[in-house]
Design a protein around this motif. Structure first.
Motif, mmCIF file in Angstrom:
data_model
loop_
_atom_site.group_PDB
_atom_site.id
_atom_site.type_symbol
_atom_site.label_atom_id
_atom_site.label_comp_id
_atom_site.label_asym_id
_atom_site.label_seq_id
_atom_site.Cartn_x
_atom_site.Cartn_y
_atom_site.Cartn_z
ATOM 1 N N MET A 144 -9.542 -48.666 26.977
ATOM 2 C CA MET A 144 -8.722 -48.580 25.768
ATOM 3 C C MET A 144 -8.360 -47.126 25.472
ATOM 4 O O MET A 144 -9.101 -46.211 25.823
ATOM 5 C CB MET A 144 -9.503 -49.171 24.589
ATOM 6 C CG MET A 144 -8.718 -49.258 23.296
ATOM 7 S SD MET A 144 -7.258 -50.307 23.456
ATOM 8 C CE MET A 144 -7.000 -50.814 21.759
ATOM 9 N N TRP A 145 -7.210 -46.941 24.808
ATOM 10 C CA TRP A 145 -6.737 -45.622 24.376
ATOM 11 C C TRP A 145 -6.438 -44.712 25.570
ATOM 12 O O TRP A 145 -6.743 -43.526 25.539
ATOM 13 C CB TRP A 145 -7.742 -44.928 23.436
ATOM 14 C CG TRP A 145 -8.229 -45.758 22.308
ATOM 15 C CD1 TRP A 145 -9.505 -46.162 22.082
ATOM 16 C CD2 TRP A 145 -7.447 -46.314 21.238
ATOM 17 N NE1 TRP A 145 -9.581 -46.928 20.939
ATOM 18 C CE2 TRP A 145 -8.326 -47.034 20.410
ATOM 19 C CE3 TRP A 145 -6.084 -46.271 20.903
ATOM 20 C CZ2 TRP A 145 -7.903 -47.697 19.275
ATOM 21 C CZ3 TRP A 145 -5.660 -46.945 19.773
ATOM 22 C CH2 TRP A 145 -6.556 -47.637 18.973
ATOM 23 N N ASN A 147 -0.589 -49.062 22.535
ATOM 24 C CA ASN A 147 -1.002 -48.656 21.193
ATOM 25 C C ASN A 147 0.069 -47.732 20.607
ATOM 26 O O ASN A 147 0.487 -46.780 21.261
ATOM 27 C CB ASN A 147 -2.348 -47.921 21.252
ATOM 28 C CG ASN A 147 -3.439 -48.764 21.871
ATOM 29 O OD1 ASN A 147 -3.700 -49.870 21.408
ATOM 30 N ND2 ASN A 147 -4.067 -48.260 22.912
ATOM 31 N N LYS A 172 0.763 -45.040 18.066
ATOM 32 C CA LYS A 172 0.077 -44.077 17.218
ATOM 33 C C LYS A 172 1.054 -43.399 16.255
ATOM 34 O O LYS A 172 2.257 -43.449 16.429
ATOM 35 C CB LYS A 172 -0.616 -43.026 18.086
ATOM 36 C CG LYS A 172 -1.769 -43.587 18.926
ATOM 37 C CD LYS A 172 -2.514 -42.465 19.634
ATOM 38 C CE LYS A 172 -3.729 -42.985 20.370
ATOM 39 N NZ LYS A 172 -4.505 -41.890 21.007
ATOM 40 N N ASN A 224 0.196 -44.847 25.394
ATOM 41 C CA ASN A 224 -1.232 -45.035 25.143
ATOM 42 C C ASN A 224 -1.525 -46.520 25.324
ATOM 43 O O ASN A 224 -0.999 -47.351 24.587
ATOM 44 C CB ASN A 224 -1.603 -44.560 23.743
ATOM 45 C CG ASN A 224 -3.099 -44.510 23.567
ATOM 46 O OD1 ASN A 224 -3.730 -45.503 23.233
ATOM 47 N ND2 ASN A 224 -3.685 -43.351 23.812
#
Length: 582
Positions: free
Chosen positions: A191-192, A249, A251, A259
């Motif tokens: 993740m991330w 993701n 952001k 991401n």
């Protein structure tokens, strides 16, 4: 026209007059790289700064697409040899010192950090493989990254394990051996992952932390069982690996940097090659993480620096109000108001101090391998450089919005986006709390070697300053504050280990202020010497002196109360019941 992203005379002063980069490489080479970086950052990175913020990465038909201008800029970056700049010639690089590479990177981060993040990660990825991989792994995976044809990532966090890497669940099962070494099949989720997928390079090399199961099929507990694997998106023969994007993701900042949530092994297992031996993964990855921490700090300082320059320009151009006591007449530029100058001084001492701190650490990287004292000092200062710069670079962005007034909150002015971009950096590469535990728990209480080196350097700077007109008071204040800091450390050493970490974050913030005060005074000592030998630099020297004075008069006094609280064994946070919140 080349935009002013960071003051060139400041960069020149830091590298040439303060850090003596000429002892590492000749000045003509340094100046050529800085000229190139400043021009390319202005003409190829800054030009799509706002566009890449609006045209966010899109996930279409299983593929991630990014703003085309990002790929175009990075192609120019590669063509000019900037991916390879810091690598030795035998690996296809230019052999430049890390200090020069970080100064170059600062321009690109100031111009467009979302685009600059791709080469930052790629270079650190390739350097790790070059340090720990086999010759075959270096030739196959690192060299295309050094050329800028392939990009790289670092895959640490998982949905259930962010900073707590002991809880990593990604599994790696031995699948045989080939010319690239021991081959494993990986299954799990990461993740991330910045740069996790995109269409800006031919391939993506993932460096993945995973655990090799024990004979009974269970995963080792803790971090000792973590290993590191090279997992490419596409194999060298062109076939696709079993790495898929499960989602993107979105952001608040860095919007041009993809991401991703990545799934490894949806169809039988993603193939990867172990780097070194099983269980060595976290130790190896710390090289990339520490490099990234200095990079994050430098980027944060650079973004804060750009917002400071934008603020100064706006304050000179914006006409509003009249001096106190005068009710009529023409409006004056807001820079004539003392409170605006106070805010500009605060920005100046934050961003120039943060940049100096990060470049000082970069200078240590160049000498740490051959000097144990420099290695110890680098270890001590890395969490400080990452945290102090990311928090105070952001503070400078916040002040920029205040100086711009209502306009600062709008997308018409870059300071709004710069704040959003920089807000990510206090979390990137380990939160402030994680860095504080590293500083207090590992670098001070467990080791302490770097602290002894730092003390010698602080006292040397204070001694030199005492002989310079106008600096003796600063020297005495720095020495006294350092004594208070060391007394507080002795209190922490007498406490039970876990209790000593209760106020690690306030200690990191206080310690960061002491370190930055030292570097400010050290810069002024160098600037004073420069002013005596080169009168043309009087403006820079005066600016450094005034910012140093502001830091000592306005910022350093905050340290005393923080250290007093820590030394008093304050436990207000540690004893707060969880039930009182919310």
């Amino acid at each position: 026209m080349t935009a002013q992203l960071i003051r060139r005379d400041d960069i020149d002063f830091l590298l040439h007059d303060w850090l003596r980069a000429d002892k590492l490489v000749d000045r003509d080479t340094i100046d050529a790289i800085l000229d190139l970086s400043e021009k390319l950052a202005s003409e190829a990175f800054l030009t799509h700064y706002k566009r890449s913020d609006v045209e966010e990465p899109a996930f279409e038909d299983g593929e991630v697409r990014i703003c085309p201008a990002i790929g175009d800029a990075l192609a120019q970056y590669a063509e000019l040899g900037l991916f390879s700049a810091g690598f030795p010639e035998e690996q296809g690089g230019l052999g430049l010192p890390y200090l020069v590479c970080m100064a170059s990177f600062a321009y690109f981060a100031a111009a467009n950090v979302a685009t600059a993040a791709y080469p930052m990660l790629t270079v650190a990825n390739a350097r790790l493989i070059a340090a720990f991989g086999t010759e075959a792994q270096i030739d196959t995976f690192a060299r295309p990254e050094i050329d800028g044809r392939w990009f790289g990532t670092m895959c640490l966090s998982e949905p259930q394990a962010g900073s707590s890497l002991a809880d990593v669940r990604t599994r790696a099962v031995l699948d045989g051996r080939d010319a690239l070494g021991e081959r494993y099949r990986l299954t799990g989720n990461k993740m991330w992952i910045s740069g996790g997928d995109h269409d800006a390079s031919e391939n993506i090399v993932h460096l993945v932390l995973a655990k090799v199961p024990r004979e009974d099929g269970t995963l080792p507990e803790g971090t000792a069982g973590i290993s590191l694997f090279i997992v490419p998106k596409i194999f060298p023969d062109g076939a696709r690996n079993d790495v898929t994007v499960a989602g993107i993701n979105h952001k608040m900042g860095y919007r041009g940097t993809t991401n991703c949530l990545l799934n490894f092994g949806e169809n039988g297992g993603a193939l990867g090659w172990i780097v070194g031996k099983p269980g060595d993964g976290l130790r190896q990855m710390f090289q990339m993480m520490n490099e990234a921490r200095i990079g994050v700090g430098t980027g944060a300082a650079a973004m804060g620096y750009r917002s400071y320059l934008l603020s100064a320009t706006y304050a000179r151009e914006r006409l509003q109000g009249r001096p106190a006591g005068r009710r009529s007449g023409n409006a004056v530029a807001i820079i004539e108001h003392p409170d605006v100058r106070r805010m500009l001084l605060q920005q100046k001492c934050y961003v120039e101090g943060a940049l100096a701190l990060c470049l000082y650490c970069a200078r240590l990287v160049d000498t740490a391998e051959d000097c144990a004292e420099d290695a110890a000092l680098l270890g001590l200062l890395t969490p400080v450089a990452k945290t102090w710069s990311s928090e105070h670079g952001l503070a400078a962005n916040d002040i920029a919005i205040q100086i711009h007034g209502g306009y600062g909150y709008t997308r018409d002015f870059d300071v709004e986006q710069l704040w959003r971009d920089n807000r990510l950096n206090p979390i990137h590469e380990g939160t402030t709390g994680i860095q504080a535990i590293d500083l207090v728990g590992r670098k001070i209480l467990r080791d302490g070697a770097g602290l002894l080196v730092l003390e010698v350097k602080i006292l040397e700077t204070a001694e030199m300053a005492r002989d310079i007109p106008g600096l003796a008071e600063f020297a005495n204040t720095l020495s006294a504050t350092w004594r208070t800091a060391t007394e507080t450390i002795q209190v922490l050493r007498r406490r039970e280990a876990n209790a000593a970490l209760d106020n690690a974050t306030p200690f990191l913030r206080a310690f960061g202020h002491v370190v930055t005060a030292w570097l400010w005074l050290d810069q002024v000592v160098a600037a004073y010497t420069l002013r005596r030998t080169a009168p043309a630099n009087t403006k820079l020297a005066k600016g450094k002196h005034h910012a140093c004075r502001f830091f000592f008069e306005w910022e350093l006094p905050r340290v005393g109360p923080m250290l007093t609280f820590i030394a008093s064994k304050g436990d207000v946070a540690a004893t707060a019941p969880a039930g009182i919140f919310g």
